[in-house]
Design an enzyme around this catalytic site. Structure first.
Site, PDB file in Angstrom:
ATOM      1  N   LEU A 277       0.838  -1.211   0.000  1.00 49.63           N
ATOM      2  CA  LEU A 277       0.000   0.000   0.000  1.00 49.63           C
ATOM      3  C   LEU A 277       0.875   1.264   0.000  1.00 49.63           C
ATOM      4  CD1 LEU A 277      -2.684  -1.278   2.531  1.00 49.63           C
ATOM      5  CD2 LEU A 277      -2.824  -1.279   0.023  1.00 49.63           C
TER       6      LEU A 277
ATOM      7  N   VAL B 279       2.471   4.413  -2.531  1.00 48.00           N
ATOM      8  CA  VAL B 279       1.782   5.452  -3.296  1.00 48.00           C
ATOM      9  C   VAL B 279       0.801   4.857  -4.303  1.00 48.00           C
ATOM     10  CG1 VAL B 279       2.187   7.422  -4.807  1.00 48.00           C
ATOM     11  CG2 VAL B 279       3.915   6.789  -3.132  1.00 48.00           C
ATOM     12  N   MET B 280       1.280   3.885  -5.072  1.00 45.32           N
ATOM     13  CA  MET B 280       0.468   3.312  -6.148  1.00 45.32           C
ATOM     14  C   MET B 280      -0.585   2.348  -5.610  1.00 45.32           C
ATOM     15  SD  MET B 280       1.381   4.467  -9.146  1.00 45.32           S
ATOM     16  CE  MET B 280       0.887   3.244 -10.354  1.00 45.32           C
TER      17      MET B 280
ATOM     18  N   LYS C 169       7.813  -2.573  -4.520  1.00 49.89           N
ATOM     19  CA  LYS C 169       8.998  -2.167  -5.260  1.00 49.89           C
ATOM     20  C   LYS C 169       9.418  -3.316  -6.173  1.00 49.89           C
ATOM     21  CE  LYS C 169      13.347  -0.060  -4.100  1.00 49.89           C
ATOM     22  NZ  LYS C 169      14.554  -0.774  -3.889  1.00 49.89           N
TER      23      LYS C 169
ATOM     24  N   SER D 183       0.268   2.527 -15.973  1.00 49.22           N
ATOM     25  CA  SER D 183       0.860   3.851 -16.171  1.00 49.22           C
ATOM     26  C   SER D 183      -0.113   4.934 -15.754  1.00 49.22           C
ATOM     27  CB  SER D 183       1.246   4.065 -17.632  1.00 49.22           C
ATOM     28  OG  SER D 183       1.746   5.380 -17.788  1.00 49.22           O
ATOM     29  N   GLY D 184       0.458   6.041 -15.333  1.00 49.98           N
ATOM     30  CA  GLY D 184      -0.374   7.178 -14.960  1.00 49.98           C
ATOM     31  C   GLY D 184       0.020   7.746 -13.612  1.00 49.98           C
TER      32      GLY D 184
ATOM     33  N   LYS E  62       4.632  -2.109 -21.422  1.00 46.39           N
ATOM     34  CA  LYS E  62       4.823  -0.991 -20.482  1.00 46.39           C
ATOM     35  C   LYS E  62       6.250  -0.444 -20.590  1.00 46.39           C
ATOM     36  CE  LYS E  62       4.143   1.941 -17.098  1.00 46.39           C
ATOM     37  NZ  LYS E  62       5.120   2.046 -16.112  1.00 46.39           N
TER      38      LYS E  62
ATOM     39  N   HIS F   2       6.413   1.618 -23.666  1.00 45.07           N
ATOM     40  CA  HIS F   2       5.677   2.851 -23.350  1.00 45.07           C
ATOM     41  C   HIS F   2       6.605   3.843 -22.642  1.00 45.07           C
ATOM     42  CE1 HIS F   2       3.728   5.308 -20.255  1.00 45.07           C
ATOM     43  NE2 HIS F   2       2.697   5.416 -21.063  1.00 45.07           N
ATOM     44  N   ASN F   3       7.333   3.367 -21.657  1.00 46.46           N
ATOM     45  CA  ASN F   3       8.231   4.264 -20.922  1.00 46.46           C
ATOM     46  C   ASN F   3       9.373   4.757 -21.801  1.00 46.46           C
ATOM     47  OD1 ASN F   3       6.571   3.430 -18.830  1.00 46.46           O
ATOM     48  ND2 ASN F   3       8.225   3.391 -17.347  1.00 46.46           N
TER      49      ASN F   3
ATOM     50  N   GLU G 145       8.052   7.436 -23.801  1.00 42.77           N
ATOM     51  CA  GLU G 145       7.904   8.593 -22.901  1.00 42.77           C
ATOM     52  C   GLU G 145       9.243   9.358 -22.778  1.00 42.77           C
ATOM     53  OE1 GLU G 145       5.982   7.555 -19.099  1.00 42.77           O
ATOM     54  OE2 GLU G 145       7.502   8.769 -18.098  1.00 42.77           O
ATOM     55  N   TYR G 146      10.339   8.619 -22.699  1.00 45.81           N
ATOM     56  CA  TYR G 146      11.670   9.257 -22.662  1.00 45.81           C
ATOM     57  C   TYR G 146      11.887  10.085 -23.928  1.00 45.81           C
ATOM     58  CZ  TYR G 146      13.977   6.690 -18.765  1.00 45.81           C
ATOM     59  OH  TYR G 146      14.371   6.191 -17.552  1.00 45.81           O
TER      60      TYR G 146
ATOM     61  N   ARG H 270      19.964  11.894 -21.287  1.00 48.99           N
ATOM     62  CA  ARG H 270      19.821  11.978 -19.825  1.00 48.99           C
ATOM     63  C   ARG H 270      21.130  11.610 -19.159  1.00 48.99           C
ATOM     64  NH1 ARG H 270      14.057   9.894 -17.392  1.00 48.99           N
ATOM     65  NH2 ARG H 270      12.732  10.623 -19.076  1.00 48.99           N
TER      66      ARG H 270
HETATM   67  P1  NBP Z   1       6.378   2.814  -2.711  1.00 47.30           P
HETATM   68  O1  NBP Z   1       7.836   3.003  -2.540  1.00 47.30           O
HETATM   69  O2  NBP Z   1       5.455   3.924  -2.382  1.00 47.30           O
HETATM   70  O3  NBP Z   1       5.906   1.542  -1.862  1.00 47.30           O
HETATM   71  C1  NBP Z   1       6.641   0.396  -1.830  1.00 47.30           C
HETATM   72  C2  NBP Z   1       5.793  -0.742  -1.250  1.00 47.30           C
HETATM   73  O4  NBP Z   1       6.541  -1.943  -1.357  1.00 47.30           O
HETATM   74  C3  NBP Z   1       5.460  -0.561   0.224  1.00 47.30           C
HETATM   75  O5  NBP Z   1       4.136  -1.002   0.429  1.00 47.30           O
HETATM   76  C4  NBP Z   1       6.460  -1.502   0.902  1.00 47.30           C
HETATM   77  O6  NBP Z   1       6.036  -1.996   2.125  1.00 47.30           O
HETATM   78  C5  NBP Z   1       6.495  -2.605  -0.083  1.00 47.30           C
HETATM   79  N1  NBP Z   1       7.637  -3.525   0.060  1.00 47.30           N
HETATM   80  C6  NBP Z   1       8.956  -3.349  -0.181  1.00 47.30           C
HETATM   81 BR1  NBP Z   1       9.707  -1.767  -0.678  1.00 47.30          BR
HETATM   82  N2  NBP Z   1       9.688  -4.433   0.029  1.00 47.30           N
HETATM   83  C7  NBP Z   1       8.822  -5.370   0.429  1.00 47.30           C
HETATM   84  C8  NBP Z   1       8.964  -6.722   0.795  1.00 47.30           C
HETATM   85  N3  NBP Z   1      10.157  -7.327   0.770  1.00 47.30           N
HETATM   86  N4  NBP Z   1       7.858  -7.393   1.192  1.00 47.30           N
HETATM   87  C9  NBP Z   1       6.663  -6.801   1.217  1.00 47.30           C
HETATM   88  N5  NBP Z   1       6.460  -5.508   0.850  1.00 47.30           N
HETATM   89  C10 NBP Z   1       7.523  -4.803   0.458  1.00 47.30           C
HETATM   90  O7  NBP Z   1       6.180   2.297  -4.188  1.00 47.30           O
HETATM   91  P2  NBP Z   1       5.212   2.814  -5.365  1.00 47.30           P
HETATM   92  O8  NBP Z   1       5.677   4.115  -5.854  1.00 47.30           O
HETATM   93  O9  NBP Z   1       3.808   2.656  -4.947  1.00 47.30           O
HETATM   94  O10 NBP Z   1       5.545   1.745  -6.500  1.00 47.30           O
HETATM   95  C11 NBP Z   1       5.133   0.399  -6.440  1.00 47.30           C
HETATM   96  C12 NBP Z   1       5.391  -0.235  -7.786  1.00 47.30           C
HETATM   97  O11 NBP Z   1       4.642   0.450  -8.785  1.00 47.30           O
HETATM   98  C13 NBP Z   1       6.847  -0.175  -8.250  1.00 47.30           C
HETATM   99  O12 NBP Z   1       7.171  -1.343  -8.919  1.00 47.30           O
HETATM  100  C14 NBP Z   1       6.861   0.975  -9.199  1.00 47.30           C
HETATM  101  O13 NBP Z   1       7.891   0.873 -10.144  1.00 47.30           O
HETATM  102  C15 NBP Z   1       5.501   0.841  -9.834  1.00 47.30           C
HETATM  103  N6  NBP Z   1       4.971   2.055 -10.450  1.00 47.30           N
HETATM  104  C16 NBP Z   1       5.076   3.253  -9.829  1.00 47.30           C
HETATM  105  C17 NBP Z   1       4.573   4.388 -10.434  1.00 47.30           C
HETATM  106  C18 NBP Z   1       4.672   5.702  -9.748  1.00 47.30           C
HETATM  107  O14 NBP Z   1       4.323   6.703 -10.401  1.00 47.30           O
HETATM  108  N7  NBP Z   1       5.104   5.784  -8.505  1.00 47.30           N
HETATM  109  C19 NBP Z   1       3.914   4.284 -11.659  1.00 47.30           C
HETATM  110  C20 NBP Z   1       3.776   3.048 -12.251  1.00 47.30           C
HETATM  111  C21 NBP Z   1       4.315   1.942 -11.642  1.00 47.30           C
HETATM  112  P3  NBP Z   1       6.406  -1.258   3.513  1.00 47.30           P
HETATM  113  O15 NBP Z   1       5.360  -0.189   3.693  1.00 47.30           O
HETATM  114  O16 NBP Z   1       6.317  -2.325   4.530  1.00 47.30           O
HETATM  115  O17 NBP Z   1       7.790  -0.687   3.367  1.00 47.30           O
END
Ligand code: NBP
Length: 475
Positions: free
Chosen positions: A10, A12-13, A75, A128-129, A182, A185-186, A189-190, A287
């Site tokens: 839980l 950001v995404m 992650k 994405s988004g 995806k 797509h990225n 985007e670059y 970059r």
């Molecule tokens: P965050 O950095 O906000 O959250 C990471 C999550 O991973 C937390 O819930 C964390 O749990 C959990 N986690 C980790 Br780190 N290691 C873990 C483990 N060993 N076991 C269980 N849980 C674990 O990430 P986010 O920005 O929401 O991104 C999540 C995914 O979505 C990534 O793969 C990212 O590349 C992808 N994504 C992100 C975006 C964006 O715009 N941010 C867009 C599209 C895709 P915790 O709370 O216990 O630390």
């Protein structure tokens, strides 16, 4: 067993995706390694829909209706493997594990195979988004089995962005196909952002316009064929003034672009598949060049050109250069998807990919309708540049495209995206390429052989012998 779907991770995404499910009326099970995040979600947003919080993976799995549908949003990398290992033993054949992180498609292929052997569907899904998209409607690119999509697809299509009532979500193809799409797509985007940056730089340094003036140029461009999210936010960023100094925001930001790796993967994969994606590669290299502060510092002594500024009517030409280069970058990206699809047997519908990128994602643009139409007209078109309507636009843009590229070079403004895209255009349309000379050199120093334009067969010239005779070597 009330929850229709569950989200673990839980951040950001994940949090926003869970809220999106709940807001659409799906009872959603939520779980996070660190429980505080689960509690915070319920406290802040619990009223938005039906959330079923779980402290443990066991409780989480137990709260899900069968076949269980679990979205992992952690992650990418080792964390994803750790979470899969934790949940897989709790699942039953037919259950569906969705990885919504930015995984490398090769990892997704490996995970899908391992889980398939245990009877569990693994759906590697591009999302994405960003944060806002996850909440309000992302573009969703799910891979995996068709059977899994039958269960999952309607829910994902429901929460995805919609354009003209059409969801920005469609089944992509088996195993790693969703994450592959995806990734590309990225990469696109670059390229998109690099070309926008070059347009800005050409107008700023070449035509001497201010950020505020350039913001206005982009605002106008956004009412035409370039209309897109990235062009729209370029106006916002260029108009923004730094509160502390009163200077244009772009002038106080360190000019070193960062990257998380999906652009690099796109280029590495393209190299493996033998697909020329020069526009995307230039964007990744630009970059990385920007980040070489020491090298740039030392090289600052190199002299540049001297010359007059350009006229501001030049902006119309820059629009043409930007548009034409963008067409090239997209054509290259779609070729990479085509090649990946052929290599891995995914049977990806290219027009459908353009369709699901029309909304929700970062590269959403009016332009994608054109790409969809091009693939509808001819699903086998070998390059989008050959589509009649794109070809027509490129031929009309080329005078300006060449002028801007030349002007940028004359003025000493780096425009690797414009110039490499133009070189790609010229190389593709060339009657003869100097690759023939390269073949000659290879045959000379390494006896690597060559083929002829006028006869079948593979030949070698005995360069060191008198008269330099040629023999056919494949008989
Ligand atoms: P965050 O950095 O906000 O959250 C990471 C999550 O991973 C937390 O819930 C964390 O749990 C959990 N986690 C980790 Br780190 N290691 C873990 C483990 N060993 N076991 C269980 N849980 C674990 O990430 P986010 O920005 O929401 O991104 C999540 C995914 O979505 C990534 O793969 C990212 O590349 C992808 N994504 C992100 C975006 C964006 O715009 N941010 C867009 C599209 C895709 P915790 O709370 O216990 O630390």
């Amino acid at each position: 067993e009330r929850a229709v779907i569950g989200v673990t991770g839980l951040g950001v995404m994940g949090r926003n995706l869970a809220r999106n499910f709940a807001r659409h009326g799906y009872p959603v099970a939520v779980h996070n390694r660190t429980e505080a995040k689960t509690k915070a979600l319920i406290e802040q947003f619990g009223a938005e829909g039906e959330f079923l919080p779980a402290e443990t993976p066991e409780a989480f799995v137990a709260s899900l209706a069968r076949p269980r549908k679990i979205v992992i949003m952690v992650k990418a990398g080792a964390s994803t493997d750790a979470v899969i290992e934790e949940f897989a033993p709790l699942l039953e054949p037919g259950d569906i594990l969705v990885d919504g992180g930015n995984a490398h498609f090769a990892d997704t292929r490996r995970r899908e195979k391992a889980l398939r052997e245990r009877g569990v569907h693994f759906v590697g899904t591009g999302i994405s988004g960003g944060e806002q998209g996850a909440l309000e409607g992302p573009s969703i690119m799910p891979g995996g089995s068709r059977e899994a999509y039958e269960h999952l697809g309607p829910i994902l299509e429901d929460i995805a962005a919609k354009v003209d009532g059409v969801p920005c979500c469609a089944y992509v193809g088996p195993d790693g196909a969703g994450h592959f799409v995806k990734m590309v797509h990225n990469g696109i985007e670059y390229a998109d952002m690099q070309l926008i940056a070059e347009a800005y730089d050409t107008l700023r340094q070449g035509a001497g316009m201010s950020p505020a003036q350039i913001a206005e140029v982009f605002r106008v461009w956004n009412t035409g064929r370039l209309e897109s999210y990235l062009i729209e936010i370029t106006t916002v960023v260029l108009s923004h003034r730094d509160a502390a100094t009163g200077k244009p925001f772009v002038d106080v930001v360190l000019d070193q672009a960062e990257q998380k790796g999906t652009g690099r993967w796109t280029v590495q994969t393209a190299l493996d598949l033998g697909v020329p994606v020069s526009g995307i590669a230039e964007a990744v290299f630009a970059r990385s060049l920007s980040g070489h502060a020491g090298m740039r510092e030392e090289a600052r002594v190199l002299p540049g050109p001297s010359g007059d500024g350009l006229e501001s009517s030049f902006a119309d030409d820059v629009e043409q250069a930007l548009y034409a280069s963008k067409v090239v970058a997209y054509a290259q990206g779609f070729n990479e998807i085509q090649a990946g699809s052929a290599e891995y047997g995914w049977d990806i519908d290219l027009g459908a990919m353009a369709t699901i990128w029309r909304g929700g994602c970062i590269i959403r643009a009016r332009f994608l309708d054109r790409i969809r139409a091009a693939y509808e007209a001819d699903p086998g078109v070998p390059t989008l540049l050959a589509d009649a309507s794109f070809a027509d636009e490129l031929s009309r843009a080329q005078r300006a495209w060449r002028d801007v590229t030349v002007a940028a070079a004359r003025r000493g403004v780096p425009a690797p995206g414009f110039s490499s895209s133009l070189a790609y255009y010229d190389a593709l349309r060339a009657e003869r390429l100097p690759a023939a000379l390269i073949q000659g050199l290879r045959d000379y120093f390494g006896a690597h052989t060559y083929r002829r334009v006028d006869r079948d067969g593979v030949y070698h010239t005995w360069w060191e012998l008198p008269g330099q005779p040629e023999t056919r070597v494949d008989v």
